[in-house]
Design an enzyme around this catalytic site. Structure first.
Site, PDB file in Angstrom:
ATOM      1  N   ILE A  95     -67.371  38.892 -86.416  1.00 12.20           N
ATOM      2  CA  ILE A  95     -66.576  40.127 -86.515  1.00 12.20           C
ATOM      3  C   ILE A  95     -67.453  41.273 -87.014  1.00 12.20           C
ATOM      4  O   ILE A  95     -67.454  42.378 -86.461  1.00 12.20           O
ATOM      5  CB  ILE A  95     -65.336  39.931 -87.429  1.00 12.20           C
ATOM      6  CG1 ILE A  95     -64.375  38.915 -86.794  1.00 12.20           C
ATOM      7  CG2 ILE A  95     -64.617  41.271 -87.672  1.00 12.20           C
ATOM      8  CD1 ILE A  95     -63.144  38.585 -87.615  1.00 12.20           C
ATOM      9  N   ASP A 112     -55.443  28.428 -84.902  1.00 11.13           N
ATOM     10  CA  ASP A 112     -56.340  28.709 -86.033  1.00 11.13           C
ATOM     11  C   ASP A 112     -56.018  27.876 -87.270  1.00 11.13           C
ATOM     12  O   ASP A 112     -56.895  27.615 -88.092  1.00 11.13           O
ATOM     13  CB  ASP A 112     -56.244  30.194 -86.438  1.00 11.13           C
ATOM     14  CG  ASP A 112     -56.906  31.116 -85.437  1.00 11.13           C
ATOM     15  OD1 ASP A 112     -57.326  30.637 -84.366  1.00 11.13           O
ATOM     16  OD2 ASP A 112     -56.991  32.327 -85.721  1.00 11.13           O
ATOM     17  N   GLY A 166     -71.345  37.700 -89.640  1.00 12.78           N
ATOM     18  CA  GLY A 166     -70.711  36.778 -88.687  1.00 12.78           C
ATOM     19  C   GLY A 166     -70.268  37.538 -87.455  1.00 12.78           C
ATOM     20  O   GLY A 166     -70.648  38.692 -87.241  1.00 12.78           O
ATOM     21  N   HIS A 223     -75.244  36.086 -55.248  1.00  7.22           N
ATOM     22  CA  HIS A 223     -76.274  37.126 -55.358  1.00  7.22           C
ATOM     23  C   HIS A 223     -75.617  38.468 -55.037  1.00  7.22           C
ATOM     24  O   HIS A 223     -74.807  38.534 -54.112  1.00  7.22           O
ATOM     25  CB  HIS A 223     -77.379  36.837 -54.344  1.00  7.22           C
ATOM     26  CG  HIS A 223     -78.507  37.810 -54.382  1.00  7.22           C
ATOM     27  ND1 HIS A 223     -79.396  37.873 -55.431  1.00  7.22           N
ATOM     28  CD2 HIS A 223     -78.888  38.774 -53.505  1.00  7.22           C
ATOM     29  CE1 HIS A 223     -80.278  38.812 -55.184  1.00  7.22           C
ATOM     30  NE2 HIS A 223     -79.998  39.384 -54.033  1.00  7.22           N
ATOM     31  N   LYS A 279     -61.574  44.459 -78.292  1.00 10.19           N
ATOM     32  CA  LYS A 279     -62.242  44.588 -76.994  1.00 10.19           C
ATOM     33  C   LYS A 279     -61.858  45.886 -76.296  1.00 10.19           C
ATOM     34  O   LYS A 279     -62.649  46.426 -75.508  1.00 10.19           O
ATOM     35  CB  LYS A 279     -61.934  43.396 -76.100  1.00 10.19           C
ATOM     36  CG  LYS A 279     -63.021  42.366 -76.098  1.00 10.19           C
ATOM     37  CD  LYS A 279     -63.037  41.444 -77.290  1.00 10.19           C
ATOM     38  CE  LYS A 279     -63.861  41.804 -78.468  1.00 10.19           C
ATOM     39  NZ  LYS A 279     -63.659  40.887 -79.598  1.00 10.19           N
ATOM     40  N   CYS A 319     -54.143  37.892 -82.561  1.00 13.52           N
ATOM     41  CA  CYS A 319     -55.043  38.260 -81.461  1.00 13.52           C
ATOM     42  C   CYS A 319     -54.674  39.633 -80.914  1.00 13.52           C
ATOM     43  O   CYS A 319     -55.524  40.505 -80.769  1.00 13.52           O
ATOM     44  CB  CYS A 319     -54.955  37.211 -80.363  1.00 13.52           C
ATOM     45  SG  CYS A 319     -55.704  37.737 -78.830  1.00 13.52           S
ATOM     46  N   ARG A 368     -62.529  34.343 -91.876  1.00 15.67           N
ATOM     47  CA  ARG A 368     -61.083  34.127 -91.833  1.00 15.67           C
ATOM     48  C   ARG A 368     -60.805  32.695 -92.285  1.00 15.67           C
ATOM     49  O   ARG A 368     -61.668  31.824 -92.153  1.00 15.67           O
ATOM     50  CB  ARG A 368     -60.544  34.335 -90.407  1.00 15.67           C
ATOM     51  CG  ARG A 368     -60.740  35.752 -89.882  1.00 15.67           C
ATOM     52  CD  ARG A 368     -60.129  35.896 -88.486  1.00 15.67           C
ATOM     53  NE  ARG A 368     -58.695  35.730 -88.497  1.00 15.67           N
ATOM     54  CZ  ARG A 368     -57.818  36.715 -88.696  1.00 15.67           C
ATOM     55  NH1 ARG A 368     -58.248  37.956 -88.893  1.00 15.67           N
ATOM     56  NH2 ARG A 368     -56.524  36.478 -88.692  1.00 15.67           N
TER      57      ARG A 368
HETATM   58  P1  ADP Z   1     -52.904  31.270 -83.479  1.00 11.13           P
HETATM   59  O1  ADP Z   1     -53.787  31.886 -82.414  1.00 11.13           O
HETATM   60  O2  ADP Z   1     -53.508  30.111 -84.131  1.00 11.13           O
HETATM   61  O3  ADP Z   1     -51.514  31.065 -83.021  1.00 11.13           O
HETATM   62  P2  ADP Z   1     -52.306  33.814 -84.753  1.00 11.13           P
HETATM   63  O4  ADP Z   1     -52.913  34.369 -85.982  1.00 11.13           O
HETATM   64  O5  ADP Z   1     -52.539  34.550 -83.491  1.00 11.13           O
HETATM   65  O6  ADP Z   1     -52.850  32.337 -84.669  1.00 11.13           O
HETATM   66  O7  ADP Z   1     -50.729  33.667 -84.941  1.00 11.13           O
HETATM   67  C1  ADP Z   1     -50.196  33.103 -86.096  1.00 11.13           C
HETATM   68  C2  ADP Z   1     -48.896  33.809 -86.439  1.00 11.13           C
HETATM   69  O8  ADP Z   1     -48.257  33.067 -87.466  1.00 11.13           O
HETATM   70  C3  ADP Z   1     -49.055  35.209 -86.979  1.00 11.13           C
HETATM   71  O9  ADP Z   1     -48.360  36.128 -86.138  1.00 11.13           O
HETATM   72  C4  ADP Z   1     -48.411  35.168 -88.374  1.00 11.13           C
HETATM   73  O10 ADP Z   1     -47.617  36.317 -88.658  1.00 11.13           O
HETATM   74  C5  ADP Z   1     -47.523  33.937 -88.298  1.00 11.13           C
HETATM   75  N1  ADP Z   1     -47.226  33.276 -89.585  1.00 11.13           N
HETATM   76  C6  ADP Z   1     -48.072  33.090 -90.628  1.00 11.13           C
HETATM   77  N2  ADP Z   1     -47.447  32.425 -91.639  1.00 11.13           N
HETATM   78  C7  ADP Z   1     -46.173  32.178 -91.220  1.00 11.13           C
HETATM   79  C8  ADP Z   1     -45.031  31.533 -91.783  1.00 11.13           C
HETATM   80  N3  ADP Z   1     -45.050  30.930 -93.001  1.00 11.13           N
HETATM   81  N4  ADP Z   1     -43.884  31.503 -91.064  1.00 11.13           N
HETATM   82  C9  ADP Z   1     -43.832  32.054 -89.830  1.00 11.13           C
HETATM   83  N5  ADP Z   1     -44.877  32.645 -89.241  1.00 11.13           N
HETATM   84  C10 ADP Z   1     -46.029  32.725 -89.920  1.00 11.13           C
END
Ligand code: ADP
Length: 456
Positions: free
Chosen positions: A186, A307, A184, A441, A53, A44, A269
């Protein structure tokens, strides 16, 4: 006796991970967060909602000035400076997260490692210098999602949202002509914000509507409000991109070519599962993580949030789910279930578009007789003052009880308005309850009670 090294290990340190990690650390538990980024807040902040944003709001201010008949500003903003400002917002937020982490002292650690699940209480992680194994009473899977890359020839000639929104991104100048693959959220957000900054944009979508998968009425309202001048090719399947940014696509059986200066890939994604999840039997036959209410999985010691669950890929959904996991771990049973029907979502396009809960079409599939009311935005003082009258508020309720079950808002400040409606749904309000609110208002919120009052 508990002889695990940690009470909780989170795989990932984004929105699905750190609210639970902090909550448990505050109650004195030992917590380890693992994330190869080595910083909190996940995708994020790294390349998603916050930086996009930061650019988008700049584009909105510029649009706002140009929309008014009394300003004479034709010079577009300096995009490099916009990007530098975006970077500075990201840096401020990273510093803030560092301070939050430091304030919890040694109860919580963040290590930049990539994690693999070994068994229901054991995780291996690999850093630049070592591979280690650690144990915990509970493990929270929160490894988020990643950009989907479809098998299109020449896909390496595209940029992605990462190239636009990472700190010090590769794209720091606006192209004259942009092709967006994917209609979509994005793709449409970038299309509209860059179009507002003067870019000639065309969107290619293989489905026959923009925002595929969303309520067709909602998608139509958004599509009709898109700025004149954004090209939209529906039913267009991109088959190849060459090194000169020429996009080959097929439509209605014809093979066509579109010449662009830059091509943005925005085809969605997908959840990222840590290695080992499959071997532990946490996935269904289609390879998706099986997640129950309150973030439970097939293993009692393993939870999931954010996610990775593949449901509502939104930062605020992730943080709420993460808190539910913390509550359920602390209680030792499922006491907190997140109701997805109460989680609002906004697409930050021009026009902005937001929704929560169910639409008439969703309710019909559940056999619920629906009452539907709406208020167009062009009646509102707020939208008249801002000279942006496009859009509406639409509410969906159960006909028998009048209970509010869903809403959408398209137009100015839709993202702000949907929060009030999400709260109303979460609190079990009826449309009559919504009608009884004295929305201020002259703000756009007035359209909410105006829609509700058409019923009572
Ligand atoms: P959410 O909002 O679901 O937490 P994000 O994408 O914001 O999702 O955060 C997920 C994080 O997990 C990312 O920073 C990514 O680098 C990390 N990540 C992905 N795979 C692994 C893994 N195998 N081990 C540790 N961290 C991971």
């Amino acid at each position: 006796m508990n002889d695990y090294e940690y009470d909780l290990i989170t795989i990932g340190a984004g929105g699905g991970a750190y609210p639970a990690a902090f909550q448990l650390a505050r109650t004195g538990q030992r917590v380890l967060m693992l994330d190869p980024k080595g910083v909190m807040s996940g995708n994020c902040l790294a390349e998603g909602c916050v930086p996009s944003k930061a650019i988008r709001e700049g584009a909105e201010l510029y649009r706002g000035v140009r929309r008014m008949p009394y300003f004479r500003t034709e010079a577009p903003p300096d995009y490099r400076s916009m990007v530098a400002f975006k970077d500075s917002v990201q840096q401020v937020r990273y510093q803030q997260h560092d301070q939050e982490l430091a304030s919890l002292g040694d109860r919580i650690r963040l290590i930049d490692g990539i994690a693999t699940l070994l068994d229901p209480h054991t995780v291996a992680f690999e850093t630049k210098s070592e591979v280690r194994t650690v144990t915990a009473k509970y493990i929270l899977l929160a490894s988020g999602s990643d950009i989907s890359i479809p098998p299109i020839t020449g896909i390496e000639h595209c940029v992605t949202s990462r190239d636009l929104f990472a700190v010090s991104p590769t794209v720091t100048e606006l192209p004259a002509k942009l092709a967006v693959i994917g209609g979509g959220y994005i793709g449409l957000e970038v299309a509209t914000m860059w179009h507002a900054l003067g870019v000639d944009v065309t969107v290619f979508e293989v489905a026959n509507q923009l925002l595929p998968g969303m309520d067709p009425g909602f998608a139509k309202l958004v599509a009709e409000g898109l700025a004149q001048g954004i090209g939209v090719e529906l039913g267009a399947e991109v088959t190849e991109i060459d090194d000169r940014h020429r996009v080959k696509y097929s439509k209605l059986g014809k093979s066509l070519l579109f010449e662009a200066d830059l091509v943005l890939l925005a085809t969605g994604r997908h959840p990222v599962l840590p290695l080992g999840a499959e071997a532990l039997g946490l996935l269904d036959e289609r390879g998706r993580l099986v997640v129950g209410p309150g973030g439970t999985t097939k293993e009692r010691s393993i939870f999931a949030a954010g996610d990775i669950t593949g449901t509502q890929m939104l930062f605020h959904a992730a943080t709420r789910e993460s808190l539910a996991v913390a509550h359920n771990i602390l209680a030792g049973r499922t006491v907190d279930r997140v109701d997805p029907q109460t989680i609002p979502a906004t697409i930050f396009t021009f026009p902005e578009a937001a929704w929560v809960g169910s639409t008439r079409a969703d309710l019909a599939t559940r056999g619920i007789e629906t009452v539907e009311v709406a208020a167009p935005f062009d009646h509102e003082a707020r939208t008249q003052i801002l000279n942006e009258p496009y859009g509406e508020v639409r509410l969906f309720g159960e006909a028998r009880s009048g209970r509010l079950l869903g809403a959408w808002v398209v137009g100015k400040e839709a993202g702000q308005l949907i929060g009030e409606l999400a709260t109303a749904i979460a609190l079990g309000a009826t449309i009559a309850d919504v009608a009884s609110v004295a929305d201020q208002h002259p703000l756009a919120h007035e359209a909410i009670s105006r829609a509700a009052r058409t019923l009572v």
